[in-house]
Structure formats: C-alpha cells, structure tokens
Scaffold this active site. Structure first.
Site, mmCIF file in Angstrom:
data_model
loop_
_atom_site.group_PDB
_atom_site.id
_atom_site.type_symbol
_atom_site.label_atom_id
_atom_site.label_comp_id
_atom_site.label_asym_id
_atom_site.label_seq_id
_atom_site.Cartn_x
_atom_site.Cartn_y
_atom_site.Cartn_z
ATOM 1 N N GLY A 164 3.514 12.293 63.566
ATOM 2 C CA GLY A 164 3.968 11.435 62.474
ATOM 3 C C GLY A 164 5.446 11.577 62.235
ATOM 4 O O GLY A 164 6.186 12.123 63.059
ATOM 5 N N ASN A 165 5.900 11.076 61.091
ATOM 6 C CA ASN A 165 7.311 11.180 60.732
ATOM 7 C C ASN A 165 7.435 11.369 59.228
ATOM 8 O O ASN A 165 6.429 11.413 58.510
ATOM 9 C CB ASN A 165 8.088 9.952 61.217
ATOM 10 C CG ASN A 165 7.530 8.659 60.664
ATOM 11 O OD1 ASN A 165 7.549 8.418 59.462
ATOM 12 N ND2 ASN A 165 7.007 7.807 61.564
ATOM 13 N N ARG A 166 8.658 11.457 58.741
ATOM 14 C CA ARG A 166 8.902 11.835 57.355
ATOM 15 C C ARG A 166 9.050 10.651 56.407
ATOM 16 O O ARG A 166 9.418 10.829 55.248
ATOM 17 C CB ARG A 166 10.165 12.705 57.282
ATOM 18 C CG ARG A 166 10.042 14.010 58.043
ATOM 19 C CD ARG A 166 11.360 14.767 58.045
ATOM 20 N NE ARG A 166 11.821 15.047 56.700
ATOM 21 C CZ ARG A 166 13.046 15.490 56.407
ATOM 22 N NH1 ARG A 166 13.923 15.680 57.381
ATOM 23 N NH2 ARG A 166 13.391 15.728 55.153
#
Length: 430
Positions: free
Chosen positions: A229-231
């Site tokens: 995933g990412n932030r």
C-alpha cells in the site's frame, strides 16, 4: 476566514481601545424531522469554532428537540413565530444580519414552503429576508426525496442559488434504509465553513455538473493479512469532494481505504485494490463532466496472492515476490474519454531524481498521461501525506502554470475546481 456579522450585539470582548471583533453570525434552522437531534451536534461545532448561532426551529421541530435545549446550547433565546419580541422585527432582522443560514434537517414540507416563497413561521420568513448564502440539508424517507414534487422544489431552490446538499444513504427511521439520511454533523460543518470562507455570494458554478473524485490509496494483497500500500489518507480527495458539493455539483467519490467521514452531499463508492478503483472510476467517468484522480493507486501488484499467511522460513530466507503492472487509470480515462469535452485532472507526487527536477518529471508525466491538468506535489521527506495542509503547482496541458502556496487542502481544492470550470466553460464559449 468567515465573513463578519453586521449585527451590533455580536461583538466579542476586546481590549480597551482596540477595534471590536465581530464573530460570524449563523442562523441554524431546524425542520420537524427525527434527524433534528443531529442538529445539536452541528450547533456545538458552530459555537465552539467561534460563530454566534441563532437557532430557529419550526414548531414541529420542537416536538423532537425542545426549546430549552436549543437555548442552552446556543446561549440565545429561541422562537418559532413572528410574534415573539415583535418590537425587534425578528422576521426581518434575523435574516438581514446573518452571514449564513443553514437548515438541518430540511424536511420535504420545508423545502416545498421555501421553494414557493411561503412565510408562515419565523424560519420561512428568515429564508425570504436572508441575503447571505443559504444551505439546506434535506432529510426524509427515500420515497419522499424521490417524489417528483420534491425534485422540482429542489431544482427551483438550486436555480435561485441555494445550496441544497444531497442527502446521504443509510439507515432511516425504523428499519428503512435508503437515500434520505441527514449527512453527519461533522460533514455539514465542513460545508458551512467552506461556504462562509468563500464569501457573501458563492457561485454555484458546478451546478448541473457531475464530477468524479478518486481518493485514498489502494492496497494490493499479498496474503490474507498483508498488502502492498501507500501513505495516502484521502484528505485531499475528500476536500475536493466537499468543495465541489459546495459549488453545486453532483459528486461521486471513489474511495480506496479511506478512514474519514463521508463528505456531505457526495455519493461514496468504496474500493480496495487498484483493479476495483479502475472499474469504478471508468464506469463513473462515462457520465462525468470532470474526473479528478486524487487517489494514489498502486503501480504494481503481486502476480500471485497466497491463500494462506506467508510464514517465516526456518533458514532466515525471505520469499520472492513477483510484481506485475496495474492498469494506468489516469492515462486510460484521458485518452479514451467516454464523454467528449470532459476535463480530466491527475495528481503527481514527485521527489525529483538524477533525471530531473520535480517539475521536469511532472511535465513529462502530463504529456505521457494526456490529462488536462496535473496537480504536482513535492513529497520529499513525506510531506503532504496525512497533513491537513498542502501546496502544489497546477500544470495545464495548454501551458498554464498555477502556483498554490502553502494552505489548507480545501483552498487547493477550490483552485483546482476554478481551473476545471474555466476549461468546461471553454467547451461552450470557445
């Protein structure tokens, strides 16, 4: 941020010799529906953020929440008719001195009376005399909201510049579920703050337009408990949705793993992976005037997803994960537009590298993707993600460059919509 009240009794305490500070004056109208209890929370948020609030309930509203509650929470007397304190001419004065009138909930009956200019109680008199922005937040059963009479009344009010917030979907009175639920107070408060910040007569320049906003970050599963995933928090996408709704648009949000209250007036479609985001955005774009891709979709996904949790190897070795590339959603909706004349906006989170600066890389991306606008964020050091603020440069395929200084994500959202509206208008006024 907000326009100041003109009433003489709203002056806040100030040091001797200084100019008095006037707090924004808000009228909170309350219609006679079960959702009236939610207006208590909206009232609390308005007063605690420095607004002077006068509550004007209908007589029916007092059957749900009594006058002592409104008086205690607002610190002001409460009346429903035009005869109380008649020497002060409240049916004219309250509306004249308001910076904002918001009605929550607005029942089907109240919408009908407002649309037809009736003035049979203090609230409808206030709506007729108000020369400030007016926000109506409907709440009723689905059948009532979908009735032709209600739809016609809403269209009439919107044509006069009234911001009628789309109701939310969910649990209604009793066991019923559907569209007609009052948006949550926190979301309505954001709408009120946005409208106040934009001044005396905000232009509903997206009225009659359907816009799609993607938000959040996708997650690509590795096994039942892990993912890539990412932030991205979705805050900028949700700010764009709120801003579009405040400008009168029909808003669809495709939200990837966002843990925020739904924006008032928007339809939220929840997704998890990039493939799901792709399918929902492409489907929604088919009837959209503008699509803003504020989400952060993963560029890659694992070629295989384990049915079982991946275990540690006894010899200390790590598993090898093979990645495959996901579809490029922005490029697809930019180069294959289902609706001619639509405007597509992309985002670029860049850090710069040995091949070029942030803007060099962004200009190359703009040309490669084929979108009309690209919002460029310098995310060096983790800037922007999860923050309530943002700064950006908006690049146009036509060569336009708009620098947006550090400020709220809502302020950036309005700059983006300004650029979108400018390009939409060109379609009809070349």
């Amino acid at each position: 941020m907000s326009r100041l009240s003109t009433s003489t009794d709203d002056e806040a305490a100030t040091p001797l010799g200084s100019r008095p500070v006037r707090r924004p004056s808000v009228v909170l109208g309350v219609g006679g529906g079960i959702a009236a209890y939610k207006a208590c929370e909206l009232l609390r948020r308005l007063t605690e953020s420095g607004h002077d609030v006068t509550v004007v309930p209908t007589e029916a509203a007092l059957a749900f929440v009594g006058a002592p509650t409104w008086a205690a929470l607002s610190g002001r007397p409460v009346a429903t008719d035009v005869w109380t304190d008649v020497h002060e001419v409240p049916h004219v004065r309250i509306g004249q001195h308001a910076d904002l009138v918001v009605v929550a909930p607005a029942t089907a009956d109240l919408l009908a009376r407002a649309a037809h200019g009736l003035a049979d109680d203090l609230l409808t008199n206030t709506l007729l005399t108000a020369r400030c922005p007016v926000v109506l937040a409907p709440a009723m059963h689905t059948e009532m909201w979908e009735h032709a009479a209600t739809r016609a009344n809403v269209a009439t009010l919107r044509s006069r510049g009234v911001l009628v917030v789309e109701p939310a979907e969910g649990r209604l009175t009793g066991a019923d579920t559907g569209k007609g639920r009052l948006p949550e107070p926190a979301a309505l408060f954001e709408v009120c703050a946005d409208v106040l910040a934009r001044g005396v007569a905000p232009t509903l320049d997206l009225a009659g337009r359907h816009v799609v906003v993607s938000a959040g970050g996708t997650r690509e599963p590795l096994d039942p408990v892990r993912y890539l995933g990412n932030r991205s928090s979705g805050r900028q996408g949700y700010a764009l949705a709120r801003a579009a709704a405040a400008r009168g648009a029909e808003v669809t949000v495709v939200a990837a793993n966002v843990d925020l209250p739904d924006p008032a007036g928007a339809t939220v479609v929840r997704v998890g992976t990039t493939a799901e985001l792709h399918d929902r955005v492409v489907a929604a774009a088919a009837r959209a005037d503008a699509v803003v891709m504020a989400a952060a979709p993963a560029d890659f996904r694992p070629s295989e997803v384990s049915d079982d949790k991946i275990k540690k190897a006894g010899d200390g070795s790590a598993p090898t994960i093979t990645l495959v590339q996901n579809d490029d959603i922005l490029r697809e909706i930019s180069t294959h537009r289902a609706r001619p004349g639509s405007v597509v906006v992309g985002f670029a989170a860049e850090t710069g590298d040995a091949t070029g600066s942030v803007l060099d890389l962004a200009r190359a991306k703009l040309a490669r993707k084929g979108c009309d606008l690209l919002v460029v964020n310098d995310v060096s050091g983790g800037a922007v993600f999860g923050s309530p603020d943002n700064e950006a440069v908006v690049l146009g395929a036509d060569g336009a460059v708009v620098e947006v200084p550090h400020g709220t994500k809502t302020a950036l959202a309005h700059v983006i919509w300004d650029e979108v509206v400018r390009r939409l208008d060109r379609q009809f006024d070349p």
